[in-house]
Design an enzyme around this catalytic site. Structure first.
Site, PDB file in Angstrom:
ATOM      1  N   ARG A  99       0.835  -1.206   0.000  1.00 51.78           N
ATOM      2  CA  ARG A  99       0.000   0.000   0.000  1.00 51.78           C
ATOM      3  C   ARG A  99       0.870   1.257   0.000  1.00 51.78           C
ATOM      4  O   ARG A  99       0.410   2.344   0.337  1.00 51.78           O
ATOM      5  CB  ARG A  99      -0.925  -0.012   1.219  1.00 51.78           C
ATOM      6  CG  ARG A  99      -1.923  -1.166   1.200  1.00 51.78           C
ATOM      7  CD  ARG A  99      -2.839  -1.154   2.399  1.00 51.78           C
ATOM      8  NE  ARG A  99      -2.120  -1.344   3.647  1.00 51.78           N
ATOM      9  CZ  ARG A  99      -2.491  -2.188   4.616  1.00 51.78           C
ATOM     10  NH1 ARG A  99      -3.569  -2.926   4.457  1.00 51.78           N
ATOM     11  NH2 ARG A  99      -1.797  -2.284   5.720  1.00 51.78           N
ATOM     12  N   CYS A 153       0.985  20.668 -10.957  1.00 46.07           N
ATOM     13  CA  CYS A 153      -0.476  20.596 -10.846  1.00 46.07           C
ATOM     14  C   CYS A 153      -0.888  19.159 -10.531  1.00 46.07           C
ATOM     15  O   CYS A 153      -1.480  18.897  -9.504  1.00 46.07           O
ATOM     16  CB  CYS A 153      -1.123  21.081 -12.134  1.00 46.07           C
ATOM     17  SG  CYS A 153      -0.831  22.828 -12.482  1.00 46.07           S
ATOM     18  N   ASN A 194      -4.993  15.366 -19.259  1.00 46.83           N
ATOM     19  CA  ASN A 194      -4.409  14.667 -18.110  1.00 46.83           C
ATOM     20  C   ASN A 194      -5.001  13.282 -17.919  1.00 46.83           C
ATOM     21  O   ASN A 194      -4.283  12.314 -17.631  1.00 46.83           O
ATOM     22  CB  ASN A 194      -4.596  15.480 -16.830  1.00 46.83           C
ATOM     23  CG  ASN A 194      -3.747  16.728 -16.765  1.00 46.83           C
ATOM     24  OD1 ASN A 194      -4.170  17.741 -16.233  1.00 46.83           O
ATOM     25  ND2 ASN A 194      -2.537  16.684 -17.301  1.00 46.83           N
TER      26      ASN A 194
END
Length: 282
Positions: free
Chosen positions: A137, A157, A194
């Site tokens: 994880r 960003c 994106n």
């Protein structure tokens, strides 16, 4: 209608109808003429794309799959911060005279750290763990490094990817899922760009790690539409959508560092016309 179109239309309507305006606030972005670039924004937008069902390219207008893949590979494969290594001009505004954008994006990906009694960068660590510790994880990247922000020509960003592997019942192969975290997004110019480039990344990593693709979850802290983009968005979401295209990835590539933009394609990709001369806030 592709699912990407459905999500995009719903998100834009929600922003326009229920978002908050930044007009009158002290804002950093400005237009080319020097005036402030205000937005209508929504906080905490979360979109989920099941890559096993369809590729999330919107059809309302064309997303240039090879160009967005080239930028993704510039960051993740070339690990570059120089626009001379990029086959487009989308970063020109933020580059210095040598072509550098500072200690941003690809620069952070190539910084090595100690792991498993050796030195690895973030990309190699992700690939190593997907192959050797797939149920960990802790498989993630982060390029929002505070100590280097003052040397970045633009703060990242899209700044973090978290990978999570699942074992579906009745399937021998594992499934690769990912969360893309983004602090801010100009919805008209960058949203599907994106989404597509990180969907390609998940497909590539799944292929080289012998996994199936699963979900891409896109988390946007500040999802906004600029004031001068509102009429463009309204026209765009009123268009007729088409069925989702089929995604092709060169099945012969087994090494992530061998992929090129020519190894991806969208088949039967029917779209509406491109929007030209979109004003870009800087």
């Amino acid at each position: 209608m592709s699912y990407a179109d459905e999500l995009f239309i719903a998100m834009c309507k929600d922003i326009l109808e229920n978002g908050t305006s930044t007009e009158g606030e002290k804002v950093r972005p400005h237009w080319e003429d020097g005036s402030s670039a205000y937005t209508i924004k929504k906080f905490g937008v979360v979109n989920r794309y099941d890559l096993s069902k369809e590729f999330p390219a919107m059809t309302l207008r064309k997303t240039a799959i090879k160009s967005c893949t080239d930028e993704m590979l510039w960051i993740w494969q070339k690990k570059s911060n120089n626009i001379h290594d990029l086959n487009s001009h989308i970063w020109d505004e933020w580059a210095d005279e040598s072509g550098s954008i500072g200690k941003a994006y690809g620069y952070q990906m190539q910084v090595k750290h100690r792991y498993k009694e050796g030195m690895m960068d973030q990309v190699d660590r992700v690939i190593y763990d997907l192959k050797n510790n797939p149920f960990s994880r802790r498989i993630m990247t982060n390029i929002y490094v505070h100590q280097d922000l003052h040397e970045m020509n633009l703060y990242p960003c899209a700044y973090s990817m978290t990978f999570n592997v699942t074992q579906k019942k009745g399937e021998d192969r594992l499934t690769l899922n990912a969360v893309l975290n983004q602090r801010s997004q100009d919805i008209l110019t960058a949203n599907n760009w994106n989404v597509c480039q990180y969907a390609v990344l998940v497909h590539m990593l799944a292929q080289v790690c012998d996994m199936n693709v699963g979900e891409l979850v896109h988390v946007i802290a500040d999802a906004h539409i600029y004031d001068r983009h509102v009429p463009l968005v309204e026209e765009l979401i009123g268009r007729k959508p088409f069925p989702a295209p089929k995604f092709w990835l060169n099945p012969e590539i087994e090494d992530f560092y061998q992929f090129t933009p020519e190894d991806v394609a969208l088949i039967d990709y029917e779209t509406g016309p491109q929007i030209k001369n979109i004003p870009v806030a800087i």
